[in-house]
Design an enzyme around this catalytic site. Structure first.
Site, PDB file in Angstrom:
ATOM      1  N   GLU A 120      35.702  -5.462  -4.946  1.00 23.97           N
ATOM      2  CA  GLU A 120      36.294  -4.344  -4.401  1.00 23.97           C
ATOM      3  C   GLU A 120      35.584  -3.292  -5.027  1.00 23.97           C
ATOM      4  OE1 GLU A 120      40.011  -1.825  -5.804  1.00 23.97           O
ATOM      5  OE2 GLU A 120      40.455  -3.251  -4.381  1.00 23.97           O
ATOM      6  N   TYR A 132      25.492  -4.996  -4.517  1.00 25.26           N
ATOM      7  CA  TYR A 132      26.175  -5.935  -3.914  1.00 25.26           C
ATOM      8  C   TYR A 132      25.430  -6.318  -2.750  1.00 25.26           C
ATOM      9  CZ  TYR A 132      29.298  -4.246  -7.432  1.00 25.26           C
ATOM     10  OH  TYR A 132      30.286  -3.854  -8.592  1.00 25.26           O
TER      11      TYR A 132
END
Length: 165
Positions: A120, A132
C-alpha cells in the site's frame, strides 16, 4: 558495498539483534514521522512466524560496524505476501537501496512459491509509486481518502500488486 540479509539469518547475538531493530526504528522515525513503528512494535511484530524482515547494511571492515541503511518488513500467508513497511535512510535514498531490497525479496518469495506480493502506498508518494512500477507492481485498488491528518486534505491509498506466476 551494501549487503541485504534476512534478520533471521544474521549470525548475531541478542545485543546486535537489538541494535539492528533500533536502527530500523530510527529510520522509521525519519521516513514515517506521522506513523512510525517503534522499536517495541517491531520486536512484537517479529515474534510472529509469518512476519520477516530484510535489512540492508553498508558494509564496513568489521561486520559489527555495518550500518543499517534500509529495511523491508513483510508477511507471508500461504501463497500471498505483503510488504508491511519498506524504508531507506534519507542519506542513502536514490542510490538503489530499495531496488537491492526488492531483488532479494523477490528471490526469497519465489523460493517460497509465493504467487503475488501486495503493498500500500500514498497516492501522493510519486517517487515510491515510480519505484514500485519499475519493480513490476500495478495498481489494483484505490482507497479513497484513506490517509487523514489534522488540517490536511485526505490522501488516497493505492493498493499495488506484483504477480510472480
Amino acid at each position: 558495498m551494501f549487503i541485504v540479509e534476512s534478520i533471521e539469518e544474521l549470525p548475531i547475538n541478542a545485543i546486535e539483534f537489538e541494535q539492528v531493530i533500533q536502527a530500523v526504528a530510527n529510520i522509521e522515525a525519519m521516513v514515517q514521522p506521522q506513523d512510525m513503528w517503534t522499536y517495541e512494535t517491531l520486536i512484537e511484530l517479529l515474534k510472529q512466524d509469518s512476519i520477516k524482515m530484510l535489512s540492508i547494511c553498508e558494509q564496513q571492515e568489521k561486520a559489527i560496524n555495518n550500518k543499517v541503511v534500509g529495511y523491508c518488513l513483510y508477511q507471508v500467508v500461504f501463497e500471498q505476501a505483503e510488504i508491511l513497511r519498506i524504508g531507506t535512510h534519507p542519506d542513502y535514498q536514490r542510490q538503489g537501496i530499495a531496488s537491492q531490497i526488492f531483488t532479494s525479496l523477490n528471490k526469497e518469495l519465489q523460493n517460497q512459491k509465493v504467487e503475488s506480493l501486495l503493498l500500500e502506498v500514498r497516492a501522493d508518494n510519486f517517487a515510491a509509486i515510480a519505484l514500485y512500477e519499475q519493480q513490476g507492481f500495478t495498481v489494483i485498488h484505490r482507497r479513497k481518502g484513506y490517509y487523514q491528518a489534522p488540517h490536511q486534505p485526505t490522501v488516497d491509498a493505492l493498493i499495488m500488486q506484483r504477480v510472480y506466476v
